[in-house]
Design an enzyme around this catalytic site. Structure first.
Site, PDB file in Angstrom:
ATOM      1  N   GLU A  48       7.623  -4.476   4.935  1.00 49.18           N
ATOM      2  CA  GLU A  48       7.948  -3.387   5.875  1.00 49.18           C
ATOM      3  C   GLU A  48       6.893  -3.266   6.977  1.00 49.18           C
ATOM      4  O   GLU A  48       7.137  -2.623   7.994  1.00 49.18           O
ATOM      5  CB  GLU A  48       7.983  -2.042   5.125  1.00 49.18           C
ATOM      6  N   LYS A  76      -4.601  -1.213  -0.698  1.00 44.17           N
ATOM      7  CA  LYS A  76      -4.373  -1.427   0.737  1.00 44.17           C
ATOM      8  C   LYS A  76      -4.083  -2.894   1.039  1.00 44.17           C
ATOM      9  O   LYS A  76      -3.425  -3.222   2.020  1.00 44.17           O
ATOM     10  CB  LYS A  76      -5.592  -0.955   1.536  1.00 44.17           C
ATOM     11  N   SER A 111       6.932  11.405   2.866  1.00 47.86           N
ATOM     12  CA  SER A 111       6.845  11.379   4.320  1.00 47.86           C
ATOM     13  C   SER A 111       7.154   9.967   4.787  1.00 47.86           C
ATOM     14  O   SER A 111       6.781   8.984   4.135  1.00 47.86           O
ATOM     15  CB  SER A 111       5.428  11.761   4.749  1.00 47.86           C
ATOM     16  N   CYS A 143      -9.763   8.903  -1.976  1.00 45.47           N
ATOM     17  CA  CYS A 143     -10.232   7.573  -1.563  1.00 45.47           C
ATOM     18  C   CYS A 143     -11.717   7.349  -1.853  1.00 45.47           C
ATOM     19  O   CYS A 143     -12.154   6.224  -2.047  1.00 45.47           O
ATOM     20  CB  CYS A 143      -9.986   7.370  -0.083  1.00 45.47           C
ATOM     21  N   GLU A 161      -0.537  -3.177   0.379  1.00 41.99           N
ATOM     22  CA  GLU A 161       0.214  -2.466   1.417  1.00 41.99           C
ATOM     23  C   GLU A 161       0.325  -3.318   2.677  1.00 41.99           C
ATOM     24  O   GLU A 161       1.396  -3.437   3.278  1.00 41.99           O
ATOM     25  CB  GLU A 161      -0.475  -1.131   1.731  1.00 41.99           C
ATOM     26  N   GLU A 209       6.646  16.328  10.994  1.00 39.48           N
ATOM     27  CA  GLU A 209       7.710  16.041  10.032  1.00 39.48           C
ATOM     28  C   GLU A 209       7.892  17.215   9.069  1.00 39.48           C
ATOM     29  O   GLU A 209       9.019  17.622   8.773  1.00 39.48           O
ATOM     30  CB  GLU A 209       7.358  14.765   9.256  1.00 39.48           C
ATOM     31  N   GLU A 233       2.922  13.628  10.574  1.00 41.27           N
ATOM     32  CA  GLU A 233       3.335  14.207   9.295  1.00 41.27           C
ATOM     33  C   GLU A 233       3.478  15.720   9.404  1.00 41.27           C
ATOM     34  O   GLU A 233       4.377  16.315   8.822  1.00 41.27           O
ATOM     35  CB  GLU A 233       2.305  13.838   8.211  1.00 41.27           C
ATOM     36  N   CYS A 273      -0.082   8.460   2.294  1.00 43.52           N
ATOM     37  CA  CYS A 273      -1.259   7.705   2.757  1.00 43.52           C
ATOM     38  C   CYS A 273      -1.777   6.737   1.715  1.00 43.52           C
ATOM     39  O   CYS A 273      -2.466   5.781   2.041  1.00 43.52           O
ATOM     40  CB  CYS A 273      -2.407   8.652   3.088  1.00 43.52           C
TER      41      CYS A 273
END
Lengths: 596, 393
Positions: free
Chosen positions: A377, A369, A330, A526, A372, A286, A283, A310
């Site tokens: 993907e 999560k 990102s 988190c 996710e 990036e 990142e 994230c």
């Protein structure tokens, strides 16, 4: 000076500041008044009526959570009428509640259960209303189960979803006996704007909203001799897990957690911190690439500010709410997903294990999560990158089931290859942590020097302010980064989707010009995640945050790019950040979703 | 006991076409004088709760907030009440006069008529009247605009704080009090909210003076009141009567000759059985001796052909459905009462279960968040205690 108000509670005189509620004043006298709809994170609702107390001179009882103190007030918290009324109210709640406690996932951590146990509701003969209701059970979301039969309509979830998260995926529908907590048009949670953040879960006093648990699936994998089961643990888990075992004072339990996971039978216990460091490398690169495109190449298509990616709750939020800004995200996968992909590629090759036999489990402070890991993907390894996601709470359940006496465990270290951690990775668990870690690395890449903050502690990005800003002036960069000379790198941080929405509105309106923005779906980042131990309160989040920064300060390496395993993976496998292989394995993109 | 003979009045619906003059005259008085006059008149809220109107205005006037509101509560939803509709149809200017004077003394610049959804047909008439009034106010130097807000049919939105929530675009749920609307009402600003009839009565006070108003009624219950008379009566309709009469007086005039009970104040009011007709007065509690019943004006007469079980069941089903559902005692309590009396009637629960339900209504009375849940006990207790055998057999 604030005006002081004098009153008596159960005959004891007390003087408290104006605006104090009767509930708070009682607490100061060590008098506990039971509550259900009250939560420190939320506005006062005063709807459960469990906290009613008697105010001498008034005919009605008053809700202590919603009643400000008044001069000369005389309060009784345990008079006969209070006790009888409170008992009635608990009985009423139970009559509408599917009180099959022994079969409930929240058995043992339920505020209603605790209350009915305290008040010994053993002979209630009110009519059981549950058979007359058509309660819905929604388990279609990969993250959250909503069981209306356990709901007591306290609306904590509704207030959480609107006040903290600005989503209102959950709201109140219908009235009277049909009143219920519902999604838009009673669609399943899976199909509405729900970010899967799980804040409703940690605010729910009963078992009406719980995480979808994958404990049995993981036990099955661990018991299967043909499977190689590996586990990764997110930074925030190590500062929350202890609470489940009464080690609150201790804070960090990293070593014990590793020992426990090994005892549970995982074939390798590694660390999401490793891929947090990897995220910084990718990142950070990036960001610098986008800056170069914008400043040197004057490329009009480059999207700034760069948004972190994230937090999967944040990702789903932006997909729903601000799809036009998806280009700012990102392309980096989250640390969990980077780890998952590498587990079935890099790790499999290195350890000479058939990737098909690897079961990859992650322990997360997060319910999003789970969603996710289920995204289509997230299969770049050729397999489902992360097979099962367990919350901090589910891990605690497994440890208890295995008969492990957690507080007495020795401390062990993570396994090698993807288990090395830096202080920069640990702070991913706190709001502002990704930003701080990225700045520590990016600044050094560009200038060859440490960030200009004492002990690498970038204090402006820390703490619980909803939106934080910081900037660093880049001076005397290394020759290849000469174009950044004199640039003031502007950053912002938001945690909680309500704050995220506010910051996004500022950014879209053009009022704020940043280069890099960190977004986290949950309050505090988190560490306050929807998968963390229940209860979670402002004080508890503060404790966890202190533990995170203590862990950072205690580690010998505190910059991601100095992690030896990171250096190793680029040398042996990935080549360079944003290289061809990392592009294939570690990056992805996201898609707009409907707003319902 | 009240000693006066019941007198029929004709103040509210009298055609006072000199209202502009009355308004002009009132506007010449100082705000303090108007408030004093209001307070000394003894006028209390005619929606049923009976809060002194003058005091309400005074509290709002004392607030230093720059923005204040006046709301006319026209959400007339109490079963058996149908007087406000008639006031708004026949003498809307009296209500608007009351609102304008209230705006002057409190400093409110904006007003609303919260109109029951089913009264939508009144909108064109009211709009016309509002337009005219805006100009009258302007001529008097008062910048005061009144808008109509249409309710959507929830009974609970007649409760003042739920009404304001609904006006703000939120779910119609009562708020915690304090703060009261006089401090923090619509949009968090000081707000006077008065019932349609209350505002109409202020006109009487402006026209005839507080003293004349005080002459009507007894003790703490001053003035006249509109009653919506329905049920087993040969003469249903709307009547303006002096406050303080006994139920016996009322029954003598309106009964079909076989009246066994009168429900005073609608579903949220009290049932008065025949044996208590003489000792029960209609008015606000206070210095009245004996039983006194405040009311929004609904009077339902029941003759001996009526089952009081059915009457109670009807009320309870209404509350079960119309509770907003937010607070436990009201939401679940109503369900328990509906199912509870059914279980007793069917013999599934012993007769003594009624006592448990009576205790439950005691709890609802002191713990429910708003007047809806608190007043379920009124009809429940007065019906079950007086007609217990009808509940069981």
């Amino acid at each position: 000076m604030t005006k002081m108000i004098n009153l008596t509670i159960n005959g004891i005189a007390i003087s408290v500041e104006q605006e104090t509620t009767v509930l708070e004043a009682s607490k100061k006298l060590n008098i506990k008044i039971p509550t259900l709809c009250y939560h420190k994170d939320l506005c006062v609702a005063g709807n459960c009526r469990v906290c009613v107390v008697e105010q001498i001179g008034t005919k009605k009882l008053v809700p202590s959570c919603a009643s400000p103190v008044q001069e000369g007030m005389e309060i009784l918290t345990n008079s006969l009428v209070v006790r009888n009324s409170r008992k009635h109210i608990i009985e009423l709640l139970l009559s509408e509640h599917n009180a099959d406690c022994t079969k409930c996932y929240k058995n043992g951590n339920c505020e209603l259960q605790e209350l009915s146990s305290e008040y010994k509701i053993t002979n209630s003969d009110f009519i059981d209303l549950v058979p007359f209701k058509q309660y819905k059970y929604d388990d279609l979301s990969p993250s959250i189960i909503k069981d209306d039969s356990k709901c007591i309509r306290c609306q904590r979830c509704v207030r959480t979803c609107s006040e903290i998260q600005h989503l209102s995926a959950l709201s109140v529908a219908y009235k009277g006996d049909h009143m219920k907590i519902s999604t838009f048009a009673e669609k399943p949670l899976r199909d509405v704007v729900c970010s899967n953040c799980g804040q409703c879960v940690i605010h729910c006093p009963t078992g009406a909203l719980v995480e979808k648990n994958y404990i049995e699936e993981v036990w099955d994998a661990l018991g299967d001799p043909n499977k190689h089961v590996i586990v990764q643990t997110a930074p925030a888990v190590r500062v929350g897990l202890g609470e489940e075992f009464g080690t609150n004072g201790k804070g960090r339990v990293t070593g014990k957690m590793v020992t426990a996971l090994k005892r549970l039978g995982f074939d390798a216990v590694m660390d999401t911190d490793f891929t947090a460091d990897l995220t910084i490398m990718e990142e950070g690169t990036e960001l610098l690439t986008r800056l170069k495109k914008a400043i040197v190449d004057k490329d009009p298509t480059v999207k700034l500010p760069l948004f972190t990616s994230c937090s999967p709750g944040w990702i789903k939020f932006i997909e729903h709410s601000h799809p036009a800004s998806l280009g700012n995200l990102s392309s980096c996968k989250s640390p969990q997903q980077m780890f998952g992909t590498l587990a079935k590629t890099y790790y499999a090759q290195n350890r000479k294990i058939d990737a098909a036999k690897i079961v990859s489990v992650s322990i997360m402070p997060c319910t999003a999560k789970k969603f996710e890991a289920d995204r289509p993907e997230m299969r770049n390894s050729g397999y489902k990158d992360v097979d099962y996601v367990l919350t901090t709470r589910e891990l605690a359940i497994m440890i208890k089931q295995a008969g492990i006496r957690f507080p007495d465990l020795e401390e062990e270290k993570f396994d090698k290859l993807m288990g090395e951690s830096t202080g920069a990775a640990v702070i991913f668990g706190a709001t502002g942590g990704v930003m701080e870690a990225a700045l520590r690395t990016a600044y050094e890449i560009v200038t060859g020097r440490d960030v200009p903050f004492t002990n690498l502690d970038i204090k402006p990005v820390r703490g619980f302010d909803g939106i934080k800003e910081a900037s660093i002036l880049i001076q005397d960069p290394l020759p290849e980064w000469g174009f950044l000379n004199g640039v003031e790198l502007k950053c912002a941080i938001a945690h909680g989707l309500g704050n995220a929405h506010q910051l996004m509105t500022q950014i879209i309106s053009g009022k704020s010009t940043y280069h890099f923005v960190e977004f986290m779906a949950c309050p505090g980042g988190c560490l306050g995640g929807g998968g963390q131990p229940i209860p979670t309160s402002p004080e508890i989040r503060k404790k966890r945050m202190d533990a995170i920064y203590a862990e950072d300060a205690s580690l010998p390496i505190r910059k991601s790019h100095e992690n030896p395993e990171i250096i190793q993976i680029y040398n042996d496998y990935l080549g360079k950040p944003l290289g061809e292989l990392s592009h294939k394995l570690l990056h992805t993109h996201y898609y707009p979703r409907e707003m319902i | 006991m009240a000693k006066k003979q019941l007198r029929r009045m004709d103040l509210i619906f009298a055609n006072d076409d000199d209202y502009v003059e009355i308004l002009q005259r009132t506007f010449k008085s100082s705000n303090e004088d108007i408030i004093d006059e209001m307070i000394s008149s003894g006028l209390k809220g005619r929606g049923g709760a009976g809060f002194p109107t003058g005091l309400k205005w005074k509290l709002t006037a004392e607030s230093t907030s720059k923005k204040k509101y006046v709301i006319c509560n026209a959400d007339e939803g109490e079963p058996g009440t149908f007087k406000d509709r008639e006031i708004l149809t026949q003498v809307p200017y009296k209500v608007l006069t009351g609102m304008a004077v209230c705006a002057k003394v409190t400093g409110a610049t904006e007003g609303f008529i919260y109109l029951r959804g089913e009264y939508k047909f009144l909108v064109p008439l009211l709009e016309k009247e509002l337009k005219r009034f805006r100009i009258i106010c302007k001529d008097l130097g008062l910048d005061f605009k009144v808008n109509i807000f249409l309710g959507s049919g929830a009974y609970i939105c007649g409760e003042e704080s739920a009404l304001m929530e609904s006006m703000e675009g939120k779910r119609g749920e009562p708020r915690n009090k304090p703060p009261f609307p006089t401090d923090s009402g619509y949009m968090g600003k000081p707000t006077v909210i008065n019932n349609v009839e209350t505002l109409a009565h202020t006109f009487t006070i402006f026209k005839y003076g507080a003293e004349k108003f005080r002459d009507l009624g007894v003790q703490d219950s001053r003035g006249s009141k509109l009653f919506s008379v329905s049920g087993d009566t040969p003469n249903p309709g709307i009547y303006e009567l002096e406050l303080g009469m006994t139920v016996q007086d009322f029954v003598d005039d309106f009964s079909d000759g076989d009246c066994k009970a009168v429900q005073v104040g609608g579903a949220s009011g009290f049932l008065v059985p025949r044996k208590r007709f003489n000792e029960t007065a209609i008015g606000y509690q206070g210095k009245l001796t004996g039983i006194s019943l405040p009311t929004g004006g609904s009077m339902m007469l029941f003759n001996s052909s009526r089952s009081m079980y059915n009457v109670l069941n009807n009320y309870l089903e209404f509350f079960q459905e119309e509770s907003c559902g937010q607070c436990t005692p009201c939401r679940v309590g109503c369900q328990q009462l509906v199912r509870g009396i059914d279980a007793v009637k069917r013999g599934q629960k012993p007769a003594a279960y009624l006592d448990k339900l009576l205790k439950l209504t005691d709890t609802m009375k002191v713990t429910a968040k708003c007047g809806l849940g608190q007043s379920v006990a009124n009809s429940f207790q007065s019906i079950v205690e007086n007609f217990r055998e009808e509940m069981i057999y």
